[in-house]
Design a protein around this motif. Structure first.
Motif, PDB file in Angstrom:
ATOM      1  N   ILE A  93       0.886  -1.103  -0.110  1.00  0.00           N
ATOM      2  CA  ILE A  93      -0.117  -0.040  -0.126  1.00  0.00           C
ATOM      3  C   ILE A  93       0.751   1.146  -0.196  1.00  0.00           C
ATOM      4  O   ILE A  93       0.992   2.127  -0.653  1.00  0.00           O
ATOM      5  N   LYS A  96       2.133   1.946  -3.706  1.00  0.00           N
ATOM      6  CA  LYS A  96       1.925   2.514  -4.302  1.00  0.00           C
ATOM      7  C   LYS A  96       1.186   3.642  -4.261  1.00  0.00           C
ATOM      8  O   LYS A  96       1.251   4.962  -5.269  1.00  0.00           O
ATOM      9  N   ASN A 100       2.795   6.767  -6.498  1.00  0.00           N
ATOM     10  CA  ASN A 100       1.835   7.734  -7.169  1.00  0.00           C
ATOM     11  C   ASN A 100       2.159   9.059  -7.270  1.00  0.00           C
ATOM     12  O   ASN A 100       1.835  10.421  -7.595  1.00  0.00           O
ATOM     13  N   GLU A 231      -2.265  10.952  -0.574  1.00  0.00           N
ATOM     14  CA  GLU A 231      -1.927   9.726  -1.429  1.00  0.00           C
ATOM     15  C   GLU A 231      -2.120   8.113  -0.471  1.00  0.00           C
ATOM     16  O   GLU A 231      -3.255   7.421  -0.654  1.00  0.00           O
ATOM     17  N   THR A 234      -6.119   7.654   0.815  1.00  0.00           N
ATOM     18  CA  THR A 234      -6.797   7.430  -0.154  1.00  0.00           C
ATOM     19  C   THR A 234      -6.655   5.687  -0.456  1.00  0.00           C
ATOM     20  O   THR A 234      -7.537   4.849  -0.265  1.00  0.00           O
ATOM     21  N   GLN A 235      -5.465   5.691  -0.115  1.00  0.00           N
ATOM     22  CA  GLN A 235      -4.730   4.059  -0.148  1.00  0.00           C
ATOM     23  C   GLN A 235      -5.763   3.577   0.671  1.00  0.00           C
ATOM     24  O   GLN A 235      -5.802   2.289   0.865  1.00  0.00           O
ATOM     25  N   LYS A 237      -7.998   3.589   2.826  1.00  0.00           N
ATOM     26  CA  LYS A 237      -9.127   3.643   2.796  1.00  0.00           C
ATOM     27  C   LYS A 237      -9.574   2.428   1.516  1.00  0.00           C
ATOM     28  O   LYS A 237     -10.743   1.528   1.276  1.00  0.00           O
ATOM     29  N   GLN A 238      -9.170   3.192   0.041  1.00  0.00           N
ATOM     30  CA  GLN A 238      -9.515   1.309  -0.272  1.00  0.00           C
ATOM     31  C   GLN A 238      -9.402   0.084   0.080  1.00  0.00           C
ATOM     32  O   GLN A 238      -9.596  -0.020  -0.061  1.00  0.00           O
ATOM     33  N   ALA A 239      -7.573  -0.031   0.613  1.00  0.00           N
ATOM     34  CA  ALA A 239      -7.682  -1.567   1.182  1.00  0.00           C
ATOM     35  C   ALA A 239      -8.811  -1.550   2.268  1.00  0.00           C
ATOM     36  O   ALA A 239      -9.116  -2.937   2.847  1.00  0.00           O
ATOM     37  N   GLN A 241     -12.113  -0.781   2.958  1.00  0.00           N
ATOM     38  CA  GLN A 241     -13.227  -1.186   1.766  1.00  0.00           C
ATOM     39  C   GLN A 241     -13.244  -2.946   1.188  1.00  0.00           C
ATOM     40  O   GLN A 241     -14.358  -2.941   0.808  1.00  0.00           O
ATOM     41  N   LEU A 242     -12.238  -3.262   1.245  1.00  0.00           N
ATOM     42  CA  LEU A 242     -11.891  -4.661   0.882  1.00  0.00           C
ATOM     43  C   LEU A 242     -12.034  -5.517   2.190  1.00  0.00           C
ATOM     44  O   LEU A 242     -12.619  -6.602   2.198  1.00  0.00           O
TER      45      LEU A 242
END
Length: 244
Positions: A93, A96, A100, A231, A234-235, A237-239, A241-242
């Motif tokens: 994470i 990435k 980015n 960033e 964001t990463q 939160k995306q993790a 959400q999984l």
């Protein structure tokens, strides 16, 4: 002291607790790390929601990691990212997010960000210690780790390692007053700072004023660029959400 091993033991213990409480396994897993031990099972983050909403969540709260994270749902979900993915997930994470950010600022390098999943064991040990310091500090941000809880954590840590020097070190970190500037000073590379901040994001409840204020001050003391903070958030939160 082998902090990398202890940190992985903490995460592995959380994995075992969740795994023993049942839940369906599906295919897929986090990217493999070159240096860190992977959890014994290959359960994906997508299977965590049911576990954490039921007996699995209660089980997680019983170990050293659970004691550190507290009982808030936000901490359970963020902690799940670490529990199932371990250091490899955190490194992936951070890699990435940092990559980015570098791309946005036209600062990419051929080697890419030197996160914990892409460095030699000796450097991984330094990163692991920094991450564990960040986790302990973030756990103290809302004041929930009192003397009684510290003793319980000491007991759980003692079950994971017989290294008395390491046990003493963890206890000393738990006893230290919360000081974002001291935590920030531990980061010796930009990637290490990013990993420490990411780990903090994953275990705090940003709806809690004290914890949100701590995160803001930590980022300030680390001199993290606002774009990098965004960033990383964001990463993270995306993790998380999984897990939903």
């Amino acid at each position: 002291m082998n902090t990398t091993n202890l940190l992985n033991q903490l995460l592995k213990a959380g994995t075992d607790l969740l795994q023993n409480k049942g839940g369906t396994q599906q295919s897929g897993s986090w990217p493999q790390s070159n240096n860190t031990q992977q959890p014994a099972n290959n359960s994906p983050l997508g299977s965590l929601a049911g576990l954490l909403s039921g007996k699995g969540g209660a089980a997680l709260a019983g170990g050293a990691l659970g004691l550190l994270l507290g009982s808030k749902q936000g901490r359970k979900m963020g902690g799940a990212v670490l529990t199932y993915g371990g250091l490899a997930a955190l490194g992936a994470i951070a890699y990435k997010a940092y990559g980015n950010w570098q791309a946005q600022n036209h600062a990419t390098t051929a080697a890419g960000p030197q996160t914990i999943d892409r460095i030699p064991p000796a450097q991984a040990e330094q990163h692991s210690r920094a991450i564990l310091i960040a986790l302990i500090a973030a756990a103290k941000a809302d004041g929930h780790v009192d003397d009684r809880e510290r003793q319980l954590i000491d007991g759980e840590i003692g079950k994971l390692t017989q290294d008395h020097e390491l046990i003493t070190w963890v206890d000393q970190e738990l006893k230290k007053p919360l000081d974002p500037s001291a935590i920030a000073a531990v980061a010796t590379t930009p990637e290490m700072a990013a990993e420490m901040y990411l780990a903090s994001i994953l275990v705090v409840d940003e709806e809690n004023f004290m914890e949100r204020a701590y995160l803001q001050e930590l980022a300030k003391q680390m001199r993290l660029a606002p774009e990098l903070q965004t960033e990383l958030s964001t990463q993270a939160k995306q993790a998380i959400q999984l897990c939903n």
